[in-house]
Design a protein around this motif. Structure first.
Motif, PDB file in Angstrom:
ATOM      1  N   ALA A   1       0.833  -1.208   0.000  1.00 20.69           N
ATOM      2  CA  ALA A   1       0.000   0.000   0.000  1.00 20.69           C
ATOM      3  C   ALA A   1       0.866   1.257   0.000  1.00 20.69           C
ATOM      4  O   ALA A   1       0.544   2.244  -0.670  1.00 20.69           O
TER       5      ALA A   1
ATOM      6  N   PHE B   1       2.010   1.591  -3.545  1.00 24.69           N
ATOM      7  CA  PHE B   1       0.859   1.828  -4.412  1.00 24.69           C
ATOM      8  C   PHE B   1       0.360   3.269  -4.306  1.00 24.69           C
ATOM      9  O   PHE B   1       0.023   3.896  -5.306  1.00 24.69           O
ATOM     10  N   TYR B   2       0.317   3.806  -3.083  1.00 21.98           N
ATOM     11  CA  TYR B   2      -0.230   5.147  -2.869  1.00 21.98           C
ATOM     12  C   TYR B   2       0.827   6.250  -2.830  1.00 21.98           C
ATOM     13  O   TYR B   2       0.505   7.408  -2.570  1.00 21.98           O
ATOM     14  N   TRP B   3       2.074   5.921  -3.090  1.00 19.82           N
ATOM     15  CA  TRP B   3       3.160   6.909  -3.024  1.00 19.82           C
ATOM     16  C   TRP B   3       2.822   8.170  -3.828  1.00 19.82           C
ATOM     17  O   TRP B   3       2.907   9.280  -3.333  1.00 19.82           O
ATOM     18  N   LYS B   4       2.454   8.007  -5.088  1.00 16.81           N
ATOM     19  CA  LYS B   4       2.199   9.153  -5.975  1.00 16.81           C
ATOM     20  C   LYS B   4       0.979   9.972  -5.530  1.00 16.81           C
ATOM     21  O   LYS B   4       0.881  11.154  -5.848  1.00 16.81           O
ATOM     22  N   THR B   5       0.078   9.369  -4.801  1.00 16.63           N
ATOM     23  CA  THR B   5      -1.080  10.117  -4.286  1.00 16.63           C
ATOM     24  C   THR B   5      -0.622  11.207  -3.328  1.00 16.63           C
ATOM     25  O   THR B   5      -1.182  12.301  -3.306  1.00 16.63           O
TER      26      THR B   5
ATOM     27  N   GLU C   1       3.268  13.330  -5.449  1.00  7.52           N
ATOM     28  CA  GLU C   1       3.128  13.246  -6.908  1.00  7.52           C
ATOM     29  C   GLU C   1       4.352  13.741  -7.678  1.00  7.52           C
ATOM     30  O   GLU C   1       4.622  13.260  -8.770  1.00  7.52           O
TER      31      GLU C   1
END
Length: 175
Positions: free
Chosen positions: A30, A33-37, A40
């Motif tokens: 997770a 997966f959510y790093w760019k959220t 960015e």
């Protein structure tokens, strides 16, 4: 490496190692997966790694002592790192920042932050000063009859003082 601690009050489940392995794996995936959220414009430079522990303590006091130590450790690390990186951002080399902070105590760092950078450390968000703590608590749900479910809640509160434990007595109850 970051540490994810799962503290269990009571008996350790037989499959605790497997459960922990799954939790750390899911957390790591997770995170990627959510790093760019959340970042960015920032590229991840290396794969993250996380450690995990399932811990059982023989008494409520020992458990509270452990959690208190973790919260104090969060404060100490955050205060040091806040000072260190502000010194570096304002012209010091990492070695100079390290030398400035080596052997210092909290009161020195508080004064440094205030005098040099105009920052009152006690006004920094609690999530940085106290860390993030997740607790699993039972909650009554009105369905066909009354049912108890568990709910995870997040806090950045001071978990060292008795006040937190007085208002959350059910955290230490045997189930």
């Amino acid at each position: 490496m970051q540490v994810l601690s799962i503290v269990i009050h009571g008996e350790i489940p037989t499959l605790s190692s497997k459960i922990l392995s799954c939790i750390v794996s899911l957390f790591s995936s997770a995170f990627v997966f959510y790093w760019k959220t959340f970042f960015e414009d920032m590229e991840m430079k290396y794969p993250p790694s996380f450690d995990g522990r399932v811990i059982i303590y023989p008494s409520e006091q020992t458990l509270r002592d452990y959690l208190s130590w973790r919260q104090v450790d969060c404060h100490v690390n955050n205060q040091y790192n806040t000072c260190f990186w502000l010194l570096v951002q304002n012209g010091a080399t990492p070695k100079e920042a390290y030398e400035t902070l080596k052997g210092t105590y909290s009161d020195f760092k508080n004064e440094l932050l205030f005098q040099k950078f105009g920052i009152n450390y006690s006004h920094i968000e609690a999530r940085f000063r106290k860390g993030s703590t997740l607790f699993k608590k039972p909650r009554q749900v009105a369905m066909k009859g009354s049912k108890t479910v568990s709910e995870i809640f997040l806090t950045h509160e001071d978990i060292i003082r008795d006040e937190f434990w007085s208002k959350n007595k059910d955290l230490l109850e045997d189930r």
